[in-house]
Write an enzyme that holds these catalytic residues in place. Sequence first.
Site, PDB file in Angstrom:
ATOM      1  N   HIS A 138       0.820  -1.145   0.023  1.00  0.00           N
ATOM      2  CA  HIS A 138      -0.048   0.187  -0.073  1.00  0.00           C
ATOM      3  C   HIS A 138       0.874   1.164   0.024  1.00  0.00           C
ATOM      4  O   HIS A 138       0.388   2.354  -0.180  1.00  0.00           O
ATOM      5  CB  HIS A 138      -0.869  -0.025   1.217  1.00  0.00           C
ATOM      6  CG  HIS A 138      -2.013  -1.093   0.993  1.00  0.00           C
ATOM      7  ND1 HIS A 138      -3.250  -0.642   0.850  1.00  0.00           N
ATOM      8  CD2 HIS A 138      -1.924  -2.400   1.270  1.00  0.00           C
ATOM      9  CE1 HIS A 138      -4.202  -1.865   0.892  1.00  0.00           C
ATOM     10  NE2 HIS A 138      -3.163  -2.883   0.863  1.00  0.00           N
ATOM     11  N   ASP A 178       3.657   9.043  -1.100  1.00  0.00           N
ATOM     12  CA  ASP A 178       2.596   8.513  -0.597  1.00  0.00           C
ATOM     13  C   ASP A 178       2.261   7.235  -1.677  1.00  0.00           C
ATOM     14  O   ASP A 178       2.144   7.580  -2.770  1.00  0.00           O
ATOM     15  CB  ASP A 178       1.404   9.493  -0.634  1.00  0.00           C
ATOM     16  CG  ASP A 178       0.262   9.220   0.489  1.00  0.00           C
ATOM     17  OD1 ASP A 178       0.281   8.264   0.703  1.00  0.00           O
ATOM     18  OD2 ASP A 178      -0.520  10.310   0.851  1.00  0.00           O
TER      19      ASP A 178
HETATM   20  C1  GDG Z   1      -2.039   3.730   3.317  1.00  0.00           C
HETATM   21  C2  GDG Z   1      -1.171   4.502   2.515  1.00  0.00           C
HETATM   22  C3  GDG Z   1      -2.771   4.336   0.331  1.00  0.00           C
HETATM   23  C4  GDG Z   1      -8.615  10.237   7.788  1.00  0.00           C
HETATM   24  N1  GDG Z   1      -9.283  10.974   8.893  1.00  0.00           N
HETATM   25  C5  GDG Z   1     -10.431  10.347   8.872  1.00  0.00           C
HETATM   26  C6  GDG Z   1     -10.594   9.295   8.320  1.00  0.00           C
HETATM   27  N2  GDG Z   1      -9.560   9.169   7.488  1.00  0.00           N
HETATM   28  C7  GDG Z   1      -9.351   8.184   6.324  1.00  0.00           C
HETATM   29  C8  GDG Z   1      -9.757   8.841   5.025  1.00  0.00           C
HETATM   30  C9  GDG Z   1      -9.017   7.880   4.124  1.00  0.00           C
HETATM   31  C10 GDG Z   1      -7.991   7.309   5.021  1.00  0.00           C
HETATM   32  O1  GDG Z   1      -8.229   7.595   6.164  1.00  0.00           O
HETATM   33  C11 GDG Z   1      -6.576   7.735   4.631  1.00  0.00           C
HETATM   34  O2  GDG Z   1      -6.329   7.231   3.461  1.00  0.00           O
HETATM   35  P1  GDG Z   1      -4.668   7.732   2.843  1.00  0.00           P
HETATM   36  O3  GDG Z   1      -4.840   6.760   1.509  1.00  0.00           O
HETATM   37  O4  GDG Z   1      -4.783   9.128   2.424  1.00  0.00           O
HETATM   38  O5  GDG Z   1      -3.737   7.208   3.660  1.00  0.00           O
HETATM   39  P2  GDG Z   1      -3.030   6.039   4.729  1.00  0.00           P
HETATM   40  O6  GDG Z   1      -3.981   5.981   5.820  1.00  0.00           O
HETATM   41  O7  GDG Z   1      -1.611   6.699   4.733  1.00  0.00           O
HETATM   42  O8  GDG Z   1      -3.126   4.757   3.793  1.00  0.00           O
HETATM   43  C12 GDG Z   1      -1.762   5.271   1.155  1.00  0.00           C
HETATM   44  C13 GDG Z   1      -3.826   3.649   1.422  1.00  0.00           C
HETATM   45  O9  GDG Z   1      -3.119   2.955   2.375  1.00  0.00           O
HETATM   46  C14 GDG Z   1      -4.444   2.660   0.621  1.00  0.00           C
HETATM   47  O10 GDG Z   1      -4.079   1.754   0.032  1.00  0.00           O
HETATM   48  O11 GDG Z   1      -3.646   5.256  -0.382  1.00  0.00           O
HETATM   49  O12 GDG Z   1      -1.101   6.214   0.426  1.00  0.00           O
HETATM   50  O13 GDG Z   1      -0.297   5.387   2.976  1.00  0.00           O
HETATM   51  O14 GDG Z   1     -10.026   6.856   3.661  1.00  0.00           O
HETATM   52  O15 GDG Z   1     -10.834   9.232   4.689  1.00  0.00           O
HETATM   53  N3  GDG Z   1     -11.799   8.631   8.300  1.00  0.00           N
HETATM   54  C15 GDG Z   1     -12.674   8.920   9.082  1.00  0.00           C
HETATM   55  N4  GDG Z   1     -12.625   9.961  10.017  1.00  0.00           N
HETATM   56  C16 GDG Z   1     -11.540  10.592  10.049  1.00  0.00           C
HETATM   57  O16 GDG Z   1     -11.389  11.550  10.707  1.00  0.00           O
HETATM   58  N5  GDG Z   1     -14.016   8.111   9.072  1.00  0.00           N
END
Ligand code: GDG
Length: 470
Positions: free
Chosen positions: A156, A357
């Site tokens: 990921h 990322d």
């Molecule tokens: C890893 C990789 C890759 C955030 N704050 C809240 C909340 N979130 C959710 C967002 C989004 C998720 O968390 C974050 O996803 P990301 O993709 O931005 O980042 P990582 O957590 O670092 O994930 C990344 C991912 O895996 C998938 O393969 O894209 O690059 O680092 O969904 O919405 N959700 C809620 N409340 C919050 O306050 N409900």
Amino acid sequence: MSRLIVISNRAPALDPSSDAGGLVVALRDVLAKQNGIWIGTNEGEEQSIGNREIRFHDRPDFRVGYLDLTPAEVQSYYLGYSNSILWPAFHSRLDLMQVEPGYLEGHQKVLSLFADALMKVLQPSDTVWIHDYHLVPLANLLKQRGLQATFGFFLHIPVPDVQTFLSVPGSENLCSAFSAYDLIGLQTQRDTANLRLILQNVCHAELLPSGKMKIADRKLSIKSYPISIDVEEFADTAAKHPKPENKDGQFRIIGVDRLDYSKGLTHRLDGFRTFLDRNPDMYGKVNLLQIAPPSRTEVTAYAEIREQLDGLTGSINGDFGTVDWVPVQTIYKSFPRDELAGIYRHSQVGIVTSLFDGMNLVAKEYVTAQDPENPGVLLLSQFAGAAEQMQEALIINPHDPVSISDALAKAVNMTLQERQERHDALFTKLKRNDIHWWSRTYLKDLKKESNNLNLHYVAPKPTKLTALAS
Ligand code: GDG
């Protein structure tokens, strides 16, 4: 029919009503159809950890299994090797890598324990799909124990360059461990190119004209499968929150990120300060709302980022704020997913400033949540994996505050027609390649690989490197 076994650091909760988007929504239908099981680790109480067998429970859709770990094991395997070494190194932040004696051994010990427990459960006919950086060596450990199943892996996070990879303690074993899989899925073309170079230089693999890698006597496929979200479901959720009139030219910029140094949060605030410096006409009219739920707080680098963010938020508000205008709000709390969808929809600009990322799902969520009649504008870091697919966003260089400031100025002045054109192009692609497309495509390819039998293979012991192969 072959069973689908998904293995990740954490397995989903028992109650399906707490499935909040992400991987579980992508995989639960497939798991239900394929007699599936999802297995992960769980931090248990030292005293109550028994015989190290996986505890199974049935959800209505699939089975989940948990392997209990002691707090000391979580410390070395999860907080230590995984999140103080692999996470910073794979995000090209060697300056934040914290290597403690015992982390590598602790990681190896937990993975051996995990492999032993899995051997009591897995069958040769299973398709095993392992996820993410914590668990790279697992397929090889299972093969060493004699399991001849099909092994897929999805990473990921991004893949760094060869030199950075080599700085990881245990890097040669890690490279060898990658080579035990039948199909490695990565987020982007960029990562695919980097992992191929690592395998060529560190494990002496050969790149075949077919695009496959040849290592010793076997072939391995490495391809990109950009992950996404459930676009239809998220668009519906967001549409339940009608967008208010943009009265008096008020602009809300929304950022949503785990509190993590890879997301470039301090760079974002530097860019916002530059924007305020250069656009006094926007005083009182613009607000940056940053939602940043804390994560991995036991790791030093994560505690430091909060302090830096507090300082920058305070100084911008102190320098620019007035009695009735607070330019930046930083909230260290997690919001319910449907509320988040509404906040995205009510925000005129979405901002992603990742320094590196894997994908960045927030970029995809922001676009999906927009009202197509009056959509907002996405500012997207060129270093987020999502930028490979989302070129119609305003692409920024997060290291340059002027790049952020210029894009913000462009976003707040963008005509409705341009906003609609950009949104339409992005949303069309998102609908086509959503999370269901992602899991379907990966699993179809893994099935093809399983027919090309790489069974009986155990990765060779790495030879000590003296210099990089040219
Ligand atoms: C890893 C990789 C890759 C955030 N704050 C809240 C909340 N979130 C959710 C967002 C989004 C998720 O968390 C974050 O996803 P990301 O993709 O931005 O980042 P990582 O957590 O670092 O994930 C990344 C991912 O895996 C998938 O393969 O894209 O690059 O680092 O969904 O919405 N959700 C809620 N409340 C919050 O306050 N409900």
